[in-house]
Design a protein around this motif. Structure first.
Motif, PDB file in Angstrom:
ATOM      1  N   LEU A 208      43.146  39.964  34.336  1.00  0.00           N
ATOM      2  CA  LEU A 208      42.258  39.598  33.234  1.00  0.00           C
ATOM      3  C   LEU A 208      42.222  40.712  32.193  1.00  0.00           C
ATOM      4  O   LEU A 208      42.371  41.893  32.519  1.00  0.00           O
ATOM      5  CB  LEU A 208      40.841  39.342  33.758  1.00  0.00           C
ATOM      6  CG  LEU A 208      40.632  38.050  34.538  1.00  0.00           C
ATOM      7  CD1 LEU A 208      39.318  38.107  35.321  1.00  0.00           C
ATOM      8  CD2 LEU A 208      40.649  36.839  33.611  1.00  0.00           C
ATOM      9  N   ASP A 209      42.005  40.333  30.943  1.00  0.00           N
ATOM     10  CA  ASP A 209      41.838  41.332  29.892  1.00  0.00           C
ATOM     11  C   ASP A 209      40.598  42.176  30.192  1.00  0.00           C
ATOM     12  O   ASP A 209      39.594  41.649  30.686  1.00  0.00           O
ATOM     13  CB  ASP A 209      41.671  40.621  28.542  1.00  0.00           C
ATOM     14  CG  ASP A 209      41.682  41.592  27.387  1.00  0.00           C
ATOM     15  OD1 ASP A 209      42.790  41.970  26.949  1.00  0.00           O
ATOM     16  OD2 ASP A 209      40.586  41.987  26.929  1.00  0.00           O
ATOM     17  N   PRO A 210      40.644  43.474  29.923  1.00  0.00           N
ATOM     18  CA  PRO A 210      39.489  44.332  30.218  1.00  0.00           C
ATOM     19  C   PRO A 210      38.194  43.883  29.564  1.00  0.00           C
ATOM     20  O   PRO A 210      37.106  44.265  30.021  1.00  0.00           O
ATOM     21  CB  PRO A 210      39.929  45.699  29.693  1.00  0.00           C
ATOM     22  CG  PRO A 210      41.417  45.668  29.765  1.00  0.00           C
ATOM     23  CD  PRO A 210      41.804  44.259  29.453  1.00  0.00           C
ATOM     24  N   THR A 211      38.291  43.087  28.487  1.00  0.00           N
ATOM     25  CA  THR A 211      37.068  42.624  27.827  1.00  0.00           C
ATOM     26  C   THR A 211      36.385  41.476  28.577  1.00  0.00           C
ATOM     27  O   THR A 211      35.236  41.137  28.276  1.00  0.00           O
ATOM     28  CB  THR A 211      37.377  42.147  26.395  1.00  0.00           C
ATOM     29  OG1 THR A 211      38.315  41.051  26.457  1.00  0.00           O
ATOM     30  CG2 THR A 211      37.964  43.275  25.557  1.00  0.00           C
ATOM     31  N   GLU A 212      37.078  40.869  29.552  1.00  0.00           N
ATOM     32  CA  GLU A 212      36.497  39.750  30.303  1.00  0.00           C
ATOM     33  C   GLU A 212      35.643  40.289  31.447  1.00  0.00           C
ATOM     34  O   GLU A 212      35.880  40.030  32.628  1.00  0.00           O
ATOM     35  CB  GLU A 212      37.608  38.835  30.842  1.00  0.00           C
ATOM     36  CG  GLU A 212      38.425  38.134  29.764  1.00  0.00           C
ATOM     37  CD  GLU A 212      37.680  36.967  29.136  1.00  0.00           C
ATOM     38  OE1 GLU A 212      36.481  36.755  29.460  1.00  0.00           O
ATOM     39  OE2 GLU A 212      38.294  36.251  28.328  1.00  0.00           O
ATOM     40  N   ARG A 272      41.009  35.486  27.960  1.00  0.00           N
ATOM     41  CA  ARG A 272      41.991  36.510  27.602  1.00  0.00           C
ATOM     42  C   ARG A 272      42.544  37.123  28.875  1.00  0.00           C
ATOM     43  O   ARG A 272      41.799  37.651  29.704  1.00  0.00           O
ATOM     44  CB  ARG A 272      41.344  37.583  26.721  1.00  0.00           C
ATOM     45  CG  ARG A 272      40.880  37.040  25.385  1.00  0.00           C
ATOM     46  CD  ARG A 272      39.937  37.994  24.692  1.00  0.00           C
ATOM     47  NE  ARG A 272      40.585  39.267  24.400  1.00  0.00           N
ATOM     48  CZ  ARG A 272      40.406  39.939  23.242  1.00  0.00           C
ATOM     49  NH1 ARG A 272      39.632  39.448  22.311  1.00  0.00           N
ATOM     50  NH2 ARG A 272      41.002  41.094  23.061  1.00  0.00           N
ATOM     51  N   SER A 273      43.876  37.062  29.053  1.00  0.00           N
ATOM     52  CA  SER A 273      44.478  37.569  30.278  1.00  0.00           C
ATOM     53  C   SER A 273      45.989  37.660  30.097  1.00  0.00           C
ATOM     54  O   SER A 273      46.522  37.259  29.061  1.00  0.00           O
ATOM     55  CB  SER A 273      44.179  36.634  31.460  1.00  0.00           C
ATOM     56  OG  SER A 273      44.969  35.463  31.369  1.00  0.00           O
ATOM     57  N   VAL A 274      46.664  38.173  31.131  1.00  0.00           N
ATOM     58  CA  VAL A 274      48.127  38.114  31.201  1.00  0.00           C
ATOM     59  C   VAL A 274      48.525  37.194  32.353  1.00  0.00           C
ATOM     60  O   VAL A 274      49.557  37.383  32.988  1.00  0.00           O
ATOM     61  CB  VAL A 274      48.754  39.523  31.355  1.00  0.00           C
ATOM     62  CG1 VAL A 274      48.591  40.323  30.087  1.00  0.00           C
ATOM     63  CG2 VAL A 274      48.156  40.261  32.562  1.00  0.00           C
TER      64      VAL A 274
END
Length: 300
Positions: A208-212, A272-274
């Motif tokens: 996951l994106d660090p902002t999640e 938001r993720s990879v």
């Protein structure tokens, strides 16, 4: 022999797709210089795609309704996730197989003919041969990654994870071929799948994106919950065993809902993720499979 056929086909419907996607995730993870590993992984993707296609052809009206309804074969997100992943990676994915799976009908045959038995046995033996090769490939990749001689965008733990699942598939299939039905005991099944669920949470947390922040926190809590279940897996007291079984079922239902929300959010581009869309659907199907085993009291 009816049980042999039904259990073989149900196993391939679930695990054949899982192996196909493992090979896809490996293919997508290698940079251009690792063309040899990309070719090998993609070859297994195509082989297991053929296995899945053959299984679908044989499975209509020969597998249980509970399996088809469980969401372990396909989910409401699978087709969209495949199309998105095909576009994002450039790797071919035959969505027509998924469309055919949606059309599968349940039912048990009133009898089995020798031709069908032979086709299923041939399929099982083909898959066992493929699994030997795929397991070796995953072992080689893991060895080189941990020796810092190979780069991949997959975590070493993820490679260990998909290696563990391939070995489990081989174990189930070997039991079927040796007529060792129904297979592993409940404790072994629960320990295996609790570890798989825990590792899913660890991967999700890291991809996951660090902002999640909220999703990361929730994934971390699920990882901790399954870790606790694993620590208590050897408990001998029957009453506590029943309590743990109830907690496992309740936790896995919540986790399935979390994964379903994640698959929806990723395919709709709200998270938001990879995480590849197909990976989000992949882990959801595995939770659905485990939940079905728990609900039905199955030994798989």
């Amino acid at each position: 022999m009816e049980q042999y056929i039904v259990r073989s086909l149900e196993t391939h419907l679930f695990f054949g797709r899982i192996m196909k996607e493992h090979a896809l995730f490996l293919t997508a993870s290698f940079p251009e210089p690792e063309a040899n590993y990309r070719r090998q992984a993609d070859w297994y993707r195509m082989q297991f795609e053929q296995v899945l296609e053959m299984t679908v052809q044989l499975a209509d009206r020969r597998v249980r309704n509970e399996v088809l309804r469980s969401g372990e074969v396909v989910t409401e997100f699978t087709e969209k996730a495949e199309r998105q992943t095909r576009r994002l990676t450039g790797i071919p994915i035959r969505v027509s197989i998924t469309e055919a799976e949606h059309q599968l009908m349940a039912g048990c045959p009133g009898g089995t003919d020798q031709r069908l038995i032979c086709r299923v046995r041939e399929l099982n033996r083909r898959v066992l041969r493929l699994l030997e090769g795929l397991i070796t490939l995953k072992q080689n990749i893991l060895r080189e990654v941990t020796a810092c001689s190979l780069f991949t965008t997959n975590y070493p733990l993820l490679i260990e994870h998909i290696l563990r699942e391939a070995r489990w598939y081989r174990r189930i299939l070997s039991d079927i071929e040796n007529r060792c039905l129904p297979g592993a005991d409940t404790r072994t099944v629960e320990a295996f799948w609790n570890q798989i669920m825990m590792e899913h949470a660890e991967f999700i947390r890291g991809l996951l994106d660090p902002t999640e922040c909220e999703l990361i926190h929730t994934a971390d809590e699920f990882a901790g919950d399954y870790s606790e279940l694993l620590k208590k897996a050897g408990e001998q007291d029957c009453k506590l065993r029943r309590e743990l079984a109830g907690k496992t079922l309740e936790l896995t239902e919540k986790y399935r809902d979390f994964k379903a929300a994640g698959a929806d959010g990723i395919t709709e581009c709200r998270i938001r993720s990879v995480i590849l869309p197909l990976l989000a659907d992949h882990v959801l199907r595995e939770a659905n499979h485990y939940l079905r085993l728990l609900e039905m009291g199955e030994i798989e």
